[in-house]
Design a protein around this motif. Structure first.
Motif, PDB file in Angstrom:
ATOM      1  N   HIS A   1       4.356   1.474  -8.137  1.00  0.00           N
ATOM      2  CA  HIS A   1       3.351   0.405  -8.035  1.00  0.00           C
ATOM      3  C   HIS A   1       2.466   0.384  -9.283  1.00  0.00           C
ATOM      4  O   HIS A   1       2.121  -0.670  -9.796  1.00  0.00           O
ATOM      5  CB  HIS A   1       2.447   0.620  -6.808  1.00  0.00           C
ATOM      6  CG  HIS A   1       3.153   0.539  -5.487  1.00  0.00           C
ATOM      7  ND1 HIS A   1       3.339   1.626  -4.672  1.00  0.00           N
ATOM      8  CD2 HIS A   1       3.694  -0.510  -4.824  1.00  0.00           C
ATOM      9  CE1 HIS A   1       3.965   1.271  -3.576  1.00  0.00           C
ATOM     10  NE2 HIS A   1       4.193  -0.025  -3.631  1.00  0.00           N
TER      11      HIS A   1
ATOM     12  N   GLY B   1       8.694  -5.571  -8.514  1.00  0.00           N
ATOM     13  CA  GLY B   1       9.595  -4.520  -8.978  1.00  0.00           C
ATOM     14  C   GLY B   1      11.052  -4.929  -8.877  1.00  0.00           C
ATOM     15  O   GLY B   1      11.465  -5.591  -7.922  1.00  0.00           O
TER      16      GLY B   1
ATOM     17  N   HIS C   1       2.348   4.473  -5.164  1.00  0.00           N
ATOM     18  CA  HIS C   1       2.928   5.550  -5.969  1.00  0.00           C
ATOM     19  C   HIS C   1       3.049   5.044  -7.406  1.00  0.00           C
ATOM     20  O   HIS C   1       2.623   3.915  -7.710  1.00  0.00           O
ATOM     21  CB  HIS C   1       4.286   5.981  -5.390  1.00  0.00           C
ATOM     22  CG  HIS C   1       5.203   4.824  -5.108  1.00  0.00           C
ATOM     23  ND1 HIS C   1       5.762   4.046  -6.092  1.00  0.00           N
ATOM     24  CD2 HIS C   1       5.634   4.284  -3.929  1.00  0.00           C
ATOM     25  CE1 HIS C   1       6.517   3.116  -5.565  1.00  0.00           C
ATOM     26  NE2 HIS C   1       6.442   3.216  -4.239  1.00  0.00           N
TER      27      HIS C   1
ATOM     28  N   VAL D   1       9.627  -5.885 -13.112  1.00  0.00           N
ATOM     29  CA  VAL D   1       9.292  -4.592 -13.728  1.00  0.00           C
ATOM     30  C   VAL D   1      10.369  -3.560 -13.330  1.00  0.00           C
ATOM     31  O   VAL D   1      10.721  -3.471 -12.152  1.00  0.00           O
ATOM     32  CB  VAL D   1       7.883  -4.118 -13.258  1.00  0.00           C
ATOM     33  CG1 VAL D   1       7.509  -2.798 -13.902  1.00  0.00           C
ATOM     34  CG2 VAL D   1       6.834  -5.187 -13.569  1.00  0.00           C
ATOM     35  N   PRO D   2      10.888  -2.803 -14.338  1.00  0.00           N
ATOM     36  CA  PRO D   2      11.956  -1.822 -14.046  1.00  0.00           C
ATOM     37  C   PRO D   2      11.566  -0.785 -12.985  1.00  0.00           C
ATOM     38  O   PRO D   2      10.390  -0.475 -12.809  1.00  0.00           O
ATOM     39  CB  PRO D   2      12.193  -1.137 -15.397  1.00  0.00           C
ATOM     40  CG  PRO D   2      11.684  -2.095 -16.407  1.00  0.00           C
ATOM     41  CD  PRO D   2      10.547  -2.838 -15.765  1.00  0.00           C
TER      42      PRO D   2
ATOM     43  N   GLY E   1       0.806  -1.226   0.000  1.00  0.00           N
ATOM     44  CA  GLY E   1       0.000   0.000   0.000  1.00  0.00           C
ATOM     45  C   GLY E   1       0.831   1.264   0.000  1.00  0.00           C
ATOM     46  O   GLY E   1       2.025   1.247  -0.266  1.00  0.00           O
TER      47      GLY E   1
ATOM     48  N   LYS F   1      13.221  -2.873  -8.227  1.00  0.00           N
ATOM     49  CA  LYS F   1      13.783  -2.054  -7.151  1.00  0.00           C
ATOM     50  C   LYS F   1      14.165  -2.943  -5.961  1.00  0.00           C
ATOM     51  O   LYS F   1      15.201  -2.764  -5.354  1.00  0.00           O
ATOM     52  CB  LYS F   1      12.778  -0.990  -6.717  1.00  0.00           C
ATOM     53  CG  LYS F   1      13.344  -0.084  -5.668  1.00  0.00           C
ATOM     54  CD  LYS F   1      12.289   0.802  -5.075  1.00  0.00           C
ATOM     55  CE  LYS F   1      12.611   1.074  -3.640  1.00  0.00           C
ATOM     56  NZ  LYS F   1      11.769   0.363  -2.703  1.00  0.00           N
ATOM     57  N   ASP F   2      13.291  -3.903  -5.674  1.00  0.00           N
ATOM     58  CA  ASP F   2      13.586  -4.882  -4.625  1.00  0.00           C
ATOM     59  C   ASP F   2      14.176  -6.116  -5.313  1.00  0.00           C
ATOM     60  O   ASP F   2      13.549  -7.166  -5.394  1.00  0.00           O
ATOM     61  CB  ASP F   2      12.308  -5.221  -3.861  1.00  0.00           C
ATOM     62  CG  ASP F   2      11.699  -3.990  -3.214  1.00  0.00           C
ATOM     63  OD1 ASP F   2      12.088  -3.661  -2.090  1.00  0.00           O
ATOM     64  OD2 ASP F   2      10.854  -3.329  -3.853  1.00  0.00           O
TER      65      ASP F   2
ATOM     66  N   PHE G   1       3.623  -9.944 -10.441  1.00  0.00           N
ATOM     67  CA  PHE G   1       4.490  -8.852 -10.875  1.00  0.00           C
ATOM     68  C   PHE G   1       5.230  -8.250  -9.678  1.00  0.00           C
ATOM     69  O   PHE G   1       4.614  -7.919  -8.662  1.00  0.00           O
ATOM     70  CB  PHE G   1       3.637  -7.784 -11.583  1.00  0.00           C
ATOM     71  CG  PHE G   1       2.969  -8.353 -12.809  1.00  0.00           C
ATOM     72  CD1 PHE G   1       3.542  -8.198 -14.054  1.00  0.00           C
ATOM     73  CD2 PHE G   1       1.805  -9.099 -12.697  1.00  0.00           C
ATOM     74  CE1 PHE G   1       2.950  -8.756 -15.183  1.00  0.00           C
ATOM     75  CE2 PHE G   1       1.204  -9.669 -13.816  1.00  0.00           C
ATOM     76  CZ  PHE G   1       1.786  -9.499 -15.068  1.00  0.00           C
TER      77      PHE G   1
ATOM     78  N   LEU H   1       3.715  -1.448 -12.191  1.00  0.00           N
ATOM     79  CA  LEU H   1       3.486  -2.901 -12.085  1.00  0.00           C
ATOM     80  C   LEU H   1       2.060  -3.243 -12.534  1.00  0.00           C
ATOM     81  O   LEU H   1       1.830  -4.223 -13.241  1.00  0.00           O
ATOM     82  CB  LEU H   1       3.680  -3.373 -10.632  1.00  0.00           C
ATOM     83  CG  LEU H   1       5.073  -3.850 -10.208  1.00  0.00           C
ATOM     84  CD1 LEU H   1       6.100  -2.737 -10.258  1.00  0.00           C
ATOM     85  CD2 LEU H   1       5.047  -4.455  -8.816  1.00  0.00           C
TER      86      LEU H   1
HETATM   87  P1  AMP Z   1       5.950  -2.461  -1.597  1.00  0.00           P
HETATM   88  O1  AMP Z   1       4.582  -1.902  -1.478  1.00  0.00           O
HETATM   89  O2  AMP Z   1       7.046  -1.492  -1.278  1.00  0.00           O
HETATM   90  O3  AMP Z   1       6.098  -3.796  -0.920  1.00  0.00           O
HETATM   91  O4  AMP Z   1       6.147  -2.764  -3.141  1.00  0.00           O
HETATM   92  C1  AMP Z   1       5.252  -3.573  -3.851  1.00  0.00           C
HETATM   93  C2  AMP Z   1       5.853  -3.896  -5.190  1.00  0.00           C
HETATM   94  O5  AMP Z   1       6.115  -2.688  -5.905  1.00  0.00           O
HETATM   95  C3  AMP Z   1       7.198  -4.634  -5.076  1.00  0.00           C
HETATM   96  O6  AMP Z   1       7.275  -5.642  -6.054  1.00  0.00           O
HETATM   97  C4  AMP Z   1       8.199  -3.536  -5.316  1.00  0.00           C
HETATM   98  O7  AMP Z   1       9.428  -4.000  -5.843  1.00  0.00           O
HETATM   99  C5  AMP Z   1       7.465  -2.686  -6.327  1.00  0.00           C
HETATM  100  N1  AMP Z   1       7.994  -1.320  -6.327  1.00  0.00           N
HETATM  101  C6  AMP Z   1       8.183  -0.503  -5.269  1.00  0.00           C
HETATM  102  N2  AMP Z   1       8.757   0.645  -5.647  1.00  0.00           N
HETATM  103  C7  AMP Z   1       8.932   0.570  -6.994  1.00  0.00           C
HETATM  104  C8  AMP Z   1       9.481   1.447  -7.981  1.00  0.00           C
HETATM  105  N3  AMP Z   1       9.990   2.632  -7.667  1.00  0.00           N
HETATM  106  N4  AMP Z   1       9.488   1.029  -9.270  1.00  0.00           N
HETATM  107  C9  AMP Z   1       8.978  -0.196  -9.611  1.00  0.00           C
HETATM  108  N5  AMP Z   1       8.460  -1.059  -8.722  1.00  0.00           N
HETATM  109  C10 AMP Z   1       8.438  -0.691  -7.426  1.00  0.00           C
END
Ligand code: AMP
Length: 309
Positions: free
Chosen positions: A60, A170, A57, A196-197, A54, A172-173, A168, A63
């Protein structure tokens, strides 16, 4: 739409799982989402799952866009998973805004949201965990012991609950993405994992839900992460380098920023996350974890050395 009325229709969505006239379904229970997924499968519709915590941004949403392109129906899960947080205050301070999240997901035209409470997800007597034994112990696994065990376990549960054909994640992680790919392969889960980039702010900072918690000065300082990554990418494309040298360059750049405290720098083979010896001849990933005040940010970059170009 005035803010007040946004809140009203969002509240309606939250309080009912399906609101007439609105196509966004919000499920609170495992039973509801599983039923939706099975019905979709019976109609021959593929399901794409985007797991999130959640406070959404544009990262997300990128994705979600990819999921919409590759699957017939998209489910986004919103769940701040307690088992992947080591520090209770980090969990407590994790930003949340369900109303804004639902508005973004409705605008992005996702089909369904799964937003359960903790008790719905975890049985009080639960004792089963999922763990990738090697990948979860390097880099972020060392900095946050148990983190990837929490991630693999919740992602397995979400896969069982939502029954997606594709999921899907990211880049980033990056380590998380590799952990999930390994897990799916090792446990024969019939799910395609799509990376996803990373989406970045204009100044290069990787978008993250945690960025809003940075002070103004730390927000400015945090651009050092992407700057150091872009710099080594450039160097690596022009000179023969070892990972030890690249590691040193990254640390030197970050150390010039007084507000940044390096928690981890690791440069590994981009596929296996294995150690790279000697001159880098294959695509590598540089992964960073840097603390600013009480916020730890991560970033990564995959790049290919001169010798392989
Ligand atoms: P989170 O809510 O931070 O757990 O992220 C959920 C998903 O969104 C994960 O797969 C993250 O890698 C991806 N994600 C978070 N930030 C970004 C970003 N800046 N660009 C692309 N994917 C992202």
């Amino acid at each position: 739409m005035p803010r007040q009325s946004i809140f009203h229709w969002q509240f309606n969505i939250c309080s009912k799982s399906k609101v007439r006239g609105l196509s966004l379904k919000v499920f609170k229970t495992k039973k509801e989402v599983l039923k939706y997924s099975r019905k979709s499968a019976a109609k021959g519709k593929s399901i794409g799952l985007v797991p999130t915590m959640g406070f959404l941004h544009d990262g997300h949403i990128s994705l979600v866009k990819m999921a919409k392109k590759k699957s017939d129906r998209v489910i986004v899960s919103i769940f701040v998973n307690p088992t992947q947080f080591g520090d209770p205050s980090d969990l407590e301070k994790y930003p949340r805004n369900m109303e804004a999240d639902l508005a973004m997901l409705k605008a992005a035209k996702v089909n369904a949201v799964f937003a359960p409470e903790i008790d719905e997800v975890y049985d009080k007597e639960a004792q089963t965990i999922v763990e990738t034994t090697k990948l979860s112990r390097i880099m972020m696994g060392k900095i946050r012991p148990g983190h990837f065990r929490g991630v693999s376990t919740i992602v397995t549960k979400l896969f069982n609950i939502c029954q997606p054909d594709l999921a899907f994640f990211g880049e980033k992680d990056y380590q998380q993405l590799q952990v999930i790919k390994r897990m799916v392969k090792d446990l024969d889960m019939p799910i395609k994992i799509v990376g996803v980039p990373t989406m970045r702010e204009k100044d290069g900072l990787a978008m993250s839900s945690r960025n809003v918690r940075l002070t103004k000065a730390n927000r400015k300082a945090a651009t050092v992460l992407s700057r150091s990554l872009f710099e080594v990418e450039k160097i690596c494309a022009n000179q023969n380098m070892t990972t030890t040298k690249l590691d040193k360059i990254i640390r030197q750049i970050i150390s010039k920023e007084p507000k940044a405290e390096i928690k981890g720098v690791d440069i590994k083979d981009a596929e296996s996350l294995g150690t790279v010896k000697g001159i880098v001849k294959q695509p590598v990933v540089a992964m960073l974890a840097v603390q600013f005040g009480d916020i730890m940010l991560i970033d990564q970059r995959v790049f290919t050395p001169k010798i392989a170009l």
